[in-house]
Design a protein around this motif. Sequence first.
Motif, PDB file in Angstrom:
ATOM      1  N   ARG B  50      56.205  42.251  30.275  1.00 18.98           N
ATOM      2  CA  ARG B  50      55.580  42.967  31.209  1.00 18.98           C
ATOM      3  C   ARG B  50      56.476  42.816  32.430  1.00 18.98           C
ATOM      4  O   ARG B  50      56.286  41.666  33.071  1.00 18.98           O
ATOM      5  N   GLN B  52      57.057  42.515  35.647  1.00 22.76           N
ATOM      6  CA  GLN B  52      56.658  42.195  37.103  1.00 22.76           C
ATOM      7  C   GLN B  52      57.662  41.989  37.946  1.00 22.76           C
ATOM      8  O   GLN B  52      57.241  40.894  38.721  1.00 22.76           O
ATOM      9  N   PRO B 185      46.679  37.309  32.601  1.00 22.38           N
ATOM     10  CA  PRO B 185      45.988  38.215  33.256  1.00 22.38           C
ATOM     11  C   PRO B 185      45.645  37.652  34.683  1.00 22.38           C
ATOM     12  O   PRO B 185      45.306  38.308  35.533  1.00 22.38           O
ATOM     13  N   ILE B 187      44.404  36.646  38.229  1.00 23.20           N
ATOM     14  CA  ILE B 187      43.217  36.724  38.928  1.00 23.20           C
ATOM     15  C   ILE B 187      42.467  38.054  38.542  1.00 23.20           C
ATOM     16  O   ILE B 187      43.156  39.061  38.627  1.00 23.20           O
ATOM     17  N   PRO B 188      41.071  38.127  38.424  1.00 23.04           N
ATOM     18  CA  PRO B 188      40.369  39.347  38.162  1.00 23.04           C
ATOM     19  C   PRO B 188      40.456  40.239  39.612  1.00 23.04           C
ATOM     20  O   PRO B 188      40.371  39.888  40.685  1.00 23.04           O
ATOM     21  N   SER B 189      41.020  41.527  39.258  1.00 25.19           N
ATOM     22  CA  SER B 189      40.862  42.592  40.379  1.00 25.19           C
ATOM     23  C   SER B 189      39.805  42.428  41.157  1.00 25.19           C
ATOM     24  O   SER B 189      39.945  42.618  42.295  1.00 25.19           O
ATOM     25  N   LEU B 190      38.798  42.457  40.807  1.00 27.74           N
ATOM     26  CA  LEU B 190      37.344  42.366  41.724  1.00 27.74           C
ATOM     27  C   LEU B 190      37.255  41.057  42.550  1.00 27.74           C
ATOM     28  O   LEU B 190      36.451  41.097  43.505  1.00 27.74           O
ATOM     29  N   VAL B 193      40.188  43.010  45.724  1.00 27.13           N
ATOM     30  CA  VAL B 193      40.112  44.081  46.307  1.00 27.13           C
ATOM     31  C   VAL B 193      38.953  44.059  47.474  1.00 27.13           C
ATOM     32  O   VAL B 193      37.814  43.731  47.210  1.00 27.13           O
TER      33      VAL B 193
ATOM     34  N   LEU C 179      37.139  49.797  38.997  1.00 26.57           N
ATOM     35  CA  LEU C 179      37.155  48.426  38.421  1.00 26.57           C
ATOM     36  C   LEU C 179      35.758  48.105  37.911  1.00 26.57           C
ATOM     37  O   LEU C 179      35.642  47.476  36.897  1.00 26.57           O
ATOM     38  N   SER C 180      34.692  48.296  38.517  1.00 24.22           N
ATOM     39  CA  SER C 180      33.335  47.886  38.181  1.00 24.22           C
ATOM     40  C   SER C 180      32.923  48.201  36.770  1.00 24.22           C
ATOM     41  O   SER C 180      32.280  47.689  36.046  1.00 24.22           O
ATOM     42  N   TYR C 184      33.287  42.148  35.005  1.00 22.68           N
ATOM     43  CA  TYR C 184      34.107  40.998  35.440  1.00 22.68           C
ATOM     44  C   TYR C 184      34.108  39.810  34.285  1.00 22.68           C
ATOM     45  O   TYR C 184      33.440  39.768  33.783  1.00 22.68           O
ATOM     46  N   PRO C 185      35.374  39.345  34.177  1.00 27.62           N
ATOM     47  CA  PRO C 185      36.731  39.240  34.985  1.00 27.62           C
ATOM     48  C   PRO C 185      37.280  40.880  34.673  1.00 27.62           C
ATOM     49  O   PRO C 185      37.967  41.321  35.699  1.00 27.62           O
ATOM     50  N   ILE C 187      39.187  43.958  34.728  1.00 28.46           N
ATOM     51  CA  ILE C 187      40.902  44.413  34.810  1.00 28.46           C
ATOM     52  C   ILE C 187      41.639  43.344  35.657  1.00 28.46           C
ATOM     53  O   ILE C 187      41.294  42.879  36.892  1.00 28.46           O
ATOM     54  N   PRO C 188      42.736  42.766  35.298  1.00 29.22           N
ATOM     55  CA  PRO C 188      43.555  41.924  35.805  1.00 29.22           C
ATOM     56  C   PRO C 188      44.200  42.714  37.296  1.00 29.22           C
ATOM     57  O   PRO C 188      44.249  43.660  37.109  1.00 29.22           O
ATOM     58  N   SER C 189      44.309  42.031  38.118  1.00 31.20           N
ATOM     59  CA  SER C 189      44.455  42.461  39.396  1.00 31.20           C
ATOM     60  C   SER C 189      45.929  42.828  39.379  1.00 31.20           C
ATOM     61  O   SER C 189      46.220  43.825  39.997  1.00 31.20           O
ATOM     62  N   LEU C 190      46.853  42.297  38.519  1.00 33.20           N
ATOM     63  CA  LEU C 190      48.473  42.890  38.399  1.00 33.20           C
ATOM     64  C   LEU C 190      48.409  44.021  37.910  1.00 33.20           C
ATOM     65  O   LEU C 190      49.410  44.958  37.946  1.00 33.20           O
ATOM     66  N   ASP C 191      47.226  44.473  37.207  1.00 31.50           N
ATOM     67  CA  ASP C 191      47.240  45.810  36.543  1.00 31.50           C
ATOM     68  C   ASP C 191      46.782  46.977  37.528  1.00 31.50           C
ATOM     69  O   ASP C 191      47.183  48.242  37.238  1.00 31.50           O
ATOM     70  N   VAL C 192      46.459  46.580  38.553  1.00 32.19           N
ATOM     71  CA  VAL C 192      45.980  47.868  39.517  1.00 32.19           C
ATOM     72  C   VAL C 192      46.630  47.620  41.068  1.00 32.19           C
ATOM     73  O   VAL C 192      46.330  48.700  41.837  1.00 32.19           O
ATOM     74  N   VAL C 193      47.331  46.555  41.430  1.00 29.49           N
ATOM     75  CA  VAL C 193      47.913  46.591  42.743  1.00 29.49           C
ATOM     76  C   VAL C 193      49.152  47.176  42.662  1.00 29.49           C
ATOM     77  O   VAL C 193      50.063  46.949  41.718  1.00 29.49           O
ATOM     78  N   LEU C 197      46.291  52.268  36.165  1.00 29.12           N
ATOM     79  CA  LEU C 197      46.308  51.723  34.549  1.00 29.12           C
ATOM     80  C   LEU C 197      45.548  52.767  33.778  1.00 29.12           C
ATOM     81  O   LEU C 197      44.535  53.302  33.992  1.00 29.12           O
ATOM     82  N   ILE C 239      42.017  52.556  38.964  1.00 28.22           N
ATOM     83  CA  ILE C 239      42.689  52.236  39.992  1.00 28.22           C
ATOM     84  C   ILE C 239      42.005  51.002  40.606  1.00 28.22           C
ATOM     85  O   ILE C 239      40.855  50.738  40.452  1.00 28.22           O
ATOM     86  N   ALA C 240      42.288  50.530  41.818  1.00 25.72           N
ATOM     87  CA  ALA C 240      41.816  49.454  42.835  1.00 25.72           C
ATOM     88  C   ALA C 240      40.565  49.982  43.618  1.00 25.72           C
ATOM     89  O   ALA C 240      40.593  49.691  44.750  1.00 25.72           O
ATOM     90  N   ILE C 242      36.549  49.911  43.828  1.00 23.04           N
ATOM     91  CA  ILE C 242      35.434  49.005  43.264  1.00 23.04           C
ATOM     92  C   ILE C 242      34.179  49.673  42.470  1.00 23.04           C
ATOM     93  O   ILE C 242      33.995  49.317  41.288  1.00 23.04           O
TER      94      ILE C 242
ATOM     95  N   ASP D 194      39.993  51.163  48.472  1.00 23.79           N
ATOM     96  CA  ASP D 194      38.643  51.312  47.761  1.00 23.79           C
ATOM     97  C   ASP D 194      38.269  52.648  47.883  1.00 23.79           C
ATOM     98  O   ASP D 194      37.184  53.193  48.183  1.00 23.79           O
TER      99      ASP D 194
END
Lengths: 355, 355, 355, 355
Positions: B50, B52, B185, B187-190, B193, C179-180, C184-185, C187-193, C197, C239-240, C242, D194
């Motif tokens: 990946r 990145q 993976p 930090i969780p995205s939630l 954001v 994302l919701s 939780y957890p 989607i990893p944050s690095l997938d959507v910043v 995805l 996408i990011a 919530i 968001d």
Amino acid sequence: MRRTLKAAILGATGLVGIEYARMLSQHPYIKPAYLAGKGSVGKPYEEVVRWQTAGQVPKEVASMEVKPTDPKLMDDVDLIFSPLPQGAAGPVEEEFAKLGFPVISNSPDHRFDPDVPLLVPEINPHTVKLIDEQKKRRDWKGFIVTTPLCTAQGAAIPLAPIYMNFKMNGAFITTIQSLSGAGYPGIPSLDVVDNILPLGDAYDAKTIKEITRILSEARRAVNDPPMQEVSLAATTHRIATIHGHYEVTYVTFKEDTDAGKVREVLENFRGEPQELKLPTAPEKPIIVVDQDNRPQVYFDRWSGNPPGMSVVVGRVKQVNARTIRMVSLIHNTVRGAAGGGILAAELLVEKGYIE
Amino acid sequence: MRRTLKAAILGATGLVGIEYARMLSQHPYIKPAYLAGKGSVGKPYEEVVRWQTAGQVPKEVASMEVKPTDPKLMDDVDLIFSPLPQGAAGPVEEEFAKLGFPVISNSPDHRFDPDVPLLVPEINPHTVKLIDEQKKRRDWKGFIVTTPLCTAQGAAIPLAPIYMNFKMNGAFITTIQSLSGAGYPGIPSLDVVDNILPLGDAYDAKTIKEITRILSEARRAVNDPPMQEVSLAATTHRIATIHGHYEVTYVTFKEDTDAGKVREVLENFRGEPQELKLPTAPEKPIIVVDQDNRPQVYFDRWSGNPPGMSVVVGRVKQVNARTIRMVSLIHNTVRGAAGGGILAAELLVEKGYIE
Amino acid sequence: MRRTLKAAILGATGLVGIEYARMLSQHPYIKPAYLAGKGSVGKPYEEVVRWQTAGQVPKEVASMEVKPTDPKLMDDVDLIFSPLPQGAAGPVEEEFAKLGFPVISNSPDHRFDPDVPLLVPEINPHTVKLIDEQKKRRDWKGFIVTTPLCTAQGAAIPLAPIYMNFKMNGAFITTIQSLSGAGYPGIPSLDVVDNILPLGDAYDAKTIKEITRILSEARRAVNDPPMQEVSLAATTHRIATIHGHYEVTYVTFKEDTDAGKVREVLENFRGEPQELKLPTAPEKPIIVVDQDNRPQVYFDRWSGNPPGMSVVVGRVKQVNARTIRMVSLIHNTVRGAAGGGILAAELLVEKGYIE
Amino acid sequence: MRRTLKAAILGATGLVGIEYARMLSQHPYIKPAYLAGKGSVGKPYEEVVRWQTAGQVPKEVASMEVKPTDPKLMDDVDLIFSPLPQGAAGPVEEEFAKLGFPVISNSPDHRFDPDVPLLVPEINPHTVKLIDEQKKRRDWKGFIVTTPLCTAQGAAIPLAPIYMNFKMNGAFITTIQSLSGAGYPGIPSLDVVDNILPLGDAYDAKTIKEITRILSEARRAVNDPPMQEVSLAATTHRIATIHGHYEVTYVTFKEDTDAGKVREVLENFRGEPQELKLPTAPEKPIIVVDQDNRPQVYFDRWSGNPPGMSVVVGRVKQVNARTIRMVSLIHNTVRGAAGGGILAAELLVEKGYIE
């Protein structure tokens, strides 16, 4: 039973304007009676407003027509809330005050007029008496009261009880602020995606200047003299959060000071709005949290009752014998702007400045 | 002409592993010869990685097969780069060192072993001599050298020259860190954001602990004794930036200290890697910028040459006679991890510890 | 006056669990009586819950203790809401049903059991009669009713009235989901910043499969036979954002079809929940908006009353004589999960399946 | 050996301007010789530019002074690249063309002049002959050539070979576009945090209009007549990605069409730039990927060589006998703007229009 007051909201479609509309729609005696806007005059509020806050447009204001910012149309208005932008606010607010309106301003234009209160009702309520001087000196029937910059309030509200109760020496602040503080369109998206935007020297300086004035007016008793001088610094930033200013403060003291006692003072802090049971006064102006991953912007910004009126303080921790670290979170458009303005109005009503 | 060294990258598909692969693909004498992974053994690197980071997967490694982390397969490997995660790293690194491999580790497991260097080549190069003691005491043919936590390096690299040149008293740090520091993976995205994630007491504490060791080993001359004690505090956070740790530091001093002179010391700071002209040493370990809206994460994290190897410092400003504020930005996976590891390897080659 | 029903919420601290807790705290006759969790058993709900939704933790549930998922402790519970994750849900739900509990499930495990309703109360209320068959065949005292995948509902709710009223041929859907929906957890944050995805073939396929079943059960009258076959495709992404799944659908028809008439059918769509005036039934299951920059996720996801129960449809536009484009927005954890589950429960109460 | 051409970049500090500066700094025969800007005239490029792209400001342009957009100062300039904004571009480009400069424009102002090419070099290279007509009719010594909207190119580049090789009926497009396409300051942050921002009817319409023209000019042989009419629709959005437009397209056909064959045609597509081996022509204008979670904006937008010049197509899949789904990703400021402009210039050089 208190009579109902009719309020005009200037800039009613802006980010602070919508918080006024939201909060006044549920207020016991101040009603949103006049929504002033610019580009959207003549249209129903609901149709033109960008409702960037909680819930949906309240039915109390949804179908109200947006009107011009013209005092001649405001015969039955009792008070003015003015979250107008810097520069635009100054002359408009003066005009309204001259005509006899009480003006509660969230704008910077008159914050440092020596006869204008920079009011945080829990901290410097005694400064409302500047209004008498202001009216006399300017020969106005109305008056202007200002509230401080949201960023300054986020630090000053917890610093004030510390300042009043301990021999504070200085405070070194780092802010991570939300987008709504800059209005709309405000911050370009390309400044905050995968980035941190420093707000620069001028913003840092005005933050310090306002905190300095607020602290200098914080007293334990109305007739106390101003207390010690403090050395302040702020480094301010914006990131891609929508609401909520998050501030990390390292506080230094002139003598050994215990973090546990500071925590206690913060938790027990109450002001005149709490004693007077003003409707918009939160039970606790400061809510202290102890988990080491709180406060968090998303989860804590709406704290208190009314929601968003309490500043949340956490991470209170001894750094060394004379230094303590804390983190504070303020809902910038509520406690830091519209909510603070409404609380100020309630205090002025209570003290007879608005009738 | 130096002979080519063959390097194994453990955790080669991770966020630090890819920086090793990227940087070694262009290295004059250390070649990426063995890519060790876990879930993806047997597949071409390009297919499973990946990527990145900047650019595309380099052709030097694109079609290399990912292999197991097994020393028996590494006969022709000359040195090991280990960005393995906490816990997993410790025993693996020991095994490799015992077998005679030089191991450069970015992992925390051995950072506080008293005979293991915690190396920032510009600051404490003299600590490499701990290797002799380590090999003797443990009866190892190889050895372990560690590099510090990225967050600690972001503050420590600019603090070291200040510490060495002024009577520093303390440093109060607030970090706003990027996601890549937590891996994938991670930090969780939630969590990020419309939010700021505090990293909590344990993360704050380890940051301080590492900075403390680094500063205690910073000397103006190799034989200088350790200098003054300092009081450190860190409040650490993550937000939705991809790479780059941004840190605001208030530095206090025991005597009046001029921000202009501090700025000069930062700008002129050079270390042994610069004197030795190591290939991965940036011309300036610290680049000082003067615009009041810089450094910015997006625009400045790749500063220096090789890109990402210089820490960018800005906002150097007098707070009061004995307090200075500065902001630093470090590329956490480059200078703060893989790049720092490669620079360490180059120093060890130069000093004869790797042959 | 209806008697109060006591509900257990399984997975009560999860992202759908919190919506159940929020909505049931205000429900006229279904009370949140048992909050089942996993890692947090024995602790007050308020302390362990991650309140990623509107408002604050309601006082009705704030101090309730989180308990194990154990039917033996649920003597006085009348019905079960199960938003448990795939795999975990199946056996647990069966156990509860066997013991006599009505189970409303938001989980996929039983969605395609031929004797289990996949219920969208406005669209296929007649399928509740599958319960009789289910109980008989399985010799259960209780039963399981499922609700569809949030993504499927976002498209199916507006497609159903179109399907019932026009000679629909196919629908080509592109989703941009929040994302919701992934928990939780999640989607990893690095997938959507700075990224989009794609959810891949399997997610696309299950979306279509569920829409296909829902449409096949949509009838104008209870005894109507299933209508035409349709060709569906979905391309799904996260996408990011919530909350709020946003879906663009191109609908094709077997004969010329007028967008204005489609818009009218959408706007006038009502189902049994509206006729029965179920408490959680929004006045309009579909709210049609006409501005060409709406719906927007942030501003429209809480539409309807109760908030989040209406799907917002906009951009209804003729593409060519036999193709129409529309956009729909569904609050995935409300209408698409907890709210849909509560509405299903109300229908089952009304029809005598829950007493 | 080709002589070196000196290029002026208008709007050189803008988001497309920086890509011209970056790409021309490495170009074999077109050199960035004149950087025209507005607010920053007289300052070094490096100091005023917001380098929102890969790498750092190239040394070739870093210290160049930004100059006014004034043809009188451009005596030794051979060609003009104009990514000026809509409205501003039109008259400026005409003035330059009248004075004898070849103008390559990325702006919409002249895209539908009947004598101005809307050039995608791989698709409609034969349209360059419109230049002869343009110069004659307008009595100009220079000329204007335009490139299409980035969004239109993202769909049109893969649609063109499909259109040329199969009996295509229509295409239903949904775009998820990046922020850089709107310039700086461009999209307000509060529109995309968001949230998803629909671009509205006008943007949808211009996307279709441009794709329609491009397809109508796509031929298998220069003298082929235009092919079939197609029915197009686009639903366009922006989200918080920095670069890269992602587009989902459902393509319908007049006869049964096999997705495997479509995939093959896409993969094998080459155009005149590839035959002529133009320096900025990627080996493959379209790179087809097969993993079901690709393309991804973050990982694939820089695909091809030069980086960002290939459109990445994935998810090619049969929906039904006459419908195929595909996803395309274009680097909007490279292939969709500056890179496309440079490729156009190279074609014009090759064909003798620029000497």
